[in-house]
Design a protein around this motif. Sequence first.
Motif: not given
Length: 217
Positions: A47-70
């Motif tokens: 589960a931890r590995l899947a979470e890491q892969l998900l985080t990396l795919s989200r950091a991939e350029p163009g995957s989605r606009r990164p959130r800009a939270d405070r």
Amino acid sequence: FMANAAHQLRTPVALLWTQASYALRETAADKRQEALVALQASSGRLARLAEQLLTLSRAEPGSRRPRADRIDLTEACRQVLETHAPRAIERNIDLGLEETGPVPVIGDGTMLREMIVNLVDNALRYSKPGGSVTVKIAAVDSEAQLTVTDAGPGIPPEEREHVFERFYRIVGTNEEGSGLGLAIVREVVENAGGSVALGDAASGGLKVEVRLPLRSS
Ligand SMILES: Nc1ncnc2c1ncn2[C@@H]1O[C@H](COP(=O)(O)OP(=O)(O)O)[C@@H](O)[C@H]1O
Ligand SMILES: [Mg+2]
């Protein structure tokens, strides 16, 4: 990346299958219990590995606009330390937070927390039992500075550039892992406009320094 990710998942999934088969075959209650405990631990790691892969795919350029939270980085650190307290106790490591108040930044809260999780996870995992791990967070001039120090073996200078590569692990590393943790740290930090550097802690272990732009208002 996809092929590599699938490859990384294949081995732990096969292990789950083997452990489940083993538990099913076991008739003695205590042996079956043991097999299920092992199966549960493997599921957690997967589960931890899947979470890491998900985080990396989200950091991939163009995957989605990164959130800009405070985000208050101090509060994020506090949350991560809270969830890691049991692991620290288990390993007899003194896990502490040094802070002097809120440190406001702009970024994706989930990603920033995942970045801190990977640093704390490494510090706890590569530290010798009995050592200490300190997370320090401060606002200095226009920068948020996050420092994680441990009392482990550190990382030799010639390895310091490589450990940020995806799937890279230092040869002879005994602890299990995916080689994704520091890649996540660097990608998340750079996405948020910051930088990360490795150094030597006064205690002899590793010092990881993360700098992020401070939110001005
Ligand atoms: N705090 C640390 N102390 C010593 N070595 C570390 C530390 N953090 C990371 N490393 C080394 O850097 C490598 C890459 O780290 P990481 O990307 O988090 O992958 P993983 O922890 O899954 O192996 C690790 O395999 C380990 O050899
Ligand atoms: Mg790691």
